[in-house]
Design an enzyme around this catalytic site. Structure first.
Site, PDB file in Angstrom:
ATOM      1  N   LYS A 171       0.768  -1.184  -0.023  1.00 24.92           N
ATOM      2  CA  LYS A 171      -0.014   0.060   0.008  1.00 24.92           C
ATOM      3  C   LYS A 171       0.835   1.245   0.004  1.00 24.92           C
ATOM      4  O   LYS A 171       1.598   1.408   0.764  1.00 24.92           O
ATOM      5  CB  LYS A 171      -0.864  -0.109   1.341  1.00 24.92           C
ATOM      6  CG  LYS A 171      -1.962   1.253   1.407  1.00 24.92           C
ATOM      7  CD  LYS A 171      -2.895   0.886   2.498  1.00 24.92           C
ATOM      8  CE  LYS A 171      -3.596   2.263   2.600  1.00 24.92           C
ATOM      9  NZ  LYS A 171      -4.557   2.193   3.786  1.00 24.92           N
ATOM     10  N   LYS A 190      -2.164  -1.517  -3.779  1.00 20.54           N
ATOM     11  CA  LYS A 190      -3.140  -0.402  -3.605  1.00 20.54           C
ATOM     12  C   LYS A 190      -2.325   0.981  -3.728  1.00 20.54           C
ATOM     13  O   LYS A 190      -1.310   1.119  -3.025  1.00 20.54           O
ATOM     14  CB  LYS A 190      -3.773  -0.284  -2.210  1.00 20.54           C
ATOM     15  CG  LYS A 190      -4.908   0.856  -2.176  1.00 20.54           C
ATOM     16  CD  LYS A 190      -5.357   0.455  -0.832  1.00 20.54           C
ATOM     17  CE  LYS A 190      -6.192   1.899  -0.451  1.00 20.54           C
ATOM     18  NZ  LYS A 190      -6.537   1.810   0.907  1.00 20.54           N
TER      19      LYS A 190
HETATM   20  C1  PBG Z   1      -7.739   2.878   5.633  1.00 17.54           C
HETATM   21  C2  PBG Z   1      -7.879   2.873   4.205  1.00 17.54           C
HETATM   22  C3  PBG Z   1      -7.747   3.973   3.296  1.00 17.54           C
HETATM   23  C4  PBG Z   1      -8.094   3.507   2.301  1.00 17.54           C
HETATM   24  C5  PBG Z   1      -8.542   2.139   2.185  1.00 17.54           C
HETATM   25  N1  PBG Z   1      -8.345   1.906   3.804  1.00 17.54           N
HETATM   26  C6  PBG Z   1      -7.235   5.370   3.525  1.00 17.54           C
HETATM   27  C7  PBG Z   1      -5.768   5.647   3.774  1.00 17.54           C
HETATM   28  O1  PBG Z   1      -4.884   4.591   4.003  1.00 17.54           O
HETATM   29  O2  PBG Z   1      -5.470   7.069   3.843  1.00 17.54           O
HETATM   30  C8  PBG Z   1      -8.194   4.130   0.770  1.00 17.54           C
HETATM   31  C9  PBG Z   1      -9.353   3.760  -0.133  1.00 17.54           C
HETATM   32  C10 PBG Z   1      -9.608   4.663  -1.268  1.00 17.54           C
HETATM   33  O3  PBG Z   1      -8.912   5.692  -1.402  1.00 17.54           O
HETATM   34  O4  PBG Z   1     -10.665   4.316  -2.065  1.00 17.54           O
HETATM   35  N2  PBG Z   1      -6.433   2.774   6.210  1.00 17.54           N
END
Ligand code: PBG
Length: 326
Positions: free
Chosen positions: A195, A248
């Site tokens: 991520k 992601k």
């Molecule tokens: C929570 C999380 C996030 C997303 C999914 N889980 C936000 C982040 O890490 O700031 C993002 C999902 C999206 O942008 O559609 N940790």
């Protein structure tokens, strides 16, 4: 010899031939639809930066699940907006927390729905970071216990799968052992293994009200410049017991999806995130692109790069289109 000897166009001649040799397909069975759950009753609030996506209250879930299943979407991932936030994100692991209630409601009203939960603290902390703090630093090891508690509370409420998205080191093994010790050895973990610290999460942070109140997430989420590090992150999660590896965001990281596909034999998921969705919606809204075709082409590109599973705000629209057009 007749020129040209081989004519690729022969196999593009008509729809039937094109469909016959199509290498990659989209299927509603491989898509997961995100749901944002808010407190209250009878609530369905539009999210302005994500047209077509809503925050809904628990009592709306029956209707929402029906609408998903009617088009063939049988998996959802839940995000919660708690009534109140605190420094240690206790709403994330409260027995009667917003997501825990949503899981129970879904399991009562739509037992066939595959309920995945996002495991993270950022929606539940008043500072908006994904763990508890020491000064202005996120304390990795102290956060692990809270994440494991969160995952366990989701499993107890009936979740079919948990998906940790916090990017703390060692969380997969902590969550796996906590689930196993409590007889939830059959609950799989879909790890947000790779991520990135991405600007594409902007609209989500509005939707879930979880923007960090100071600093950013770069001390735990990955640097967008790195790909070898992605393999290392994924390797650790495999060793710790992940069942699915997620990348992601998706479109700006197709190379990473492809590398993970080559290196690992676990299923690969990709999260087509809020900003990626919002850009397509915005351009389509202005009439600058054909929204439906760009949606289909984009999701196909993620599958072609090697993702088995797509988490996308387009899941329902795409599933509908597949039903209509095949
Ligand atoms: C929570 C999380 C996030 C997303 C999914 N889980 C936000 C982040 O890490 O700031 C993002 C999902 C999206 O942008 O559609 N940790």
């Amino acid at each position: 010899m007749i020129f040209p000897e081989y004519r690729p166009r022969r196999m593009r001649k008509n729809k039937t031939l094109r469909a016959m040799i199509r290498e990659t397909r989209l299927s509603s069975s491989q898509m997961i639809y995100p749901l944002f759950i808010m407190p209250g009753k009878g609530k369905k609030e539009a999210i302005s930066s994500m047209p077509g996506v809503y925050r809904i209250s628990v009592d709306q879930l029956k209707k929402e699940a029906r609408a998903c299943m009617d088009v063939g979407i049988n998996s959802v991932i839940l995000f919660g907006l708690p009534e109140k936030k605190d420094a240690v994100g206790s709403g994330a692991y409260a027995k009667n927390g917003i997501v825990q209630r949503a899981i129970q409601e879904l399991k009562n009203q739509a037992p066939e729905m595959n309920v995945v939960t996002d495991v993270c603290l950022c929606e539940y902390t008043d500072h908006g970071h994904c763990g508890c703090l020491v000064g202005h630093e996120v304390d990795n090891d102290a956060t692990l216990e809270l994440l494991a508690k969160t995952a366990l509370s989701h499993a107890r409420a009936g979740a079919d799968m948990v998906a940790p998205s916090d990017m703390m080191d060692g969380r997969i093994s902590e969550i796996r052992s906590t689930l196993d010790e409590n007889d939830f050895h059959m609950v799989p973990i879909m790890s947000y293994a790779v991520k990135y610290a991405s600007a594409f999460y902007g609209p989500f942070r509005d939707a879930a009200d979880c923007a960090p109140q100071f600093g950013d997430r770069r001390s735990y989420q990955m640097d967008p410049a790195n790909s070898r590090e992605a393999l290392r992150e994924a390797t650790l999660d495999v060793e710790e017991g992940a069942d699915i590896l997620m990348v992601k965001p998706a479109v700006a990281y197709l190379d990473i999806i492809s590398r993970l596909r080559d290196e690992f034999d676990l299923p690969i998921a990709a999260y087509h995130v809020s900003g990626e969705y919002a850009m397509i919606k915005a351009a389509a809204g202005k009439g600058w692109i054909d929204g439906e075709r760009v949606m289909a082409e984009t999701l196909l590109s993620i599958r072609r790069a090697g993702a088995d599973i797509l988490i996308t705000y387009f899941a329902r629209d795409m599933a509908k289109l597949l039903r209509e057009r095949g």
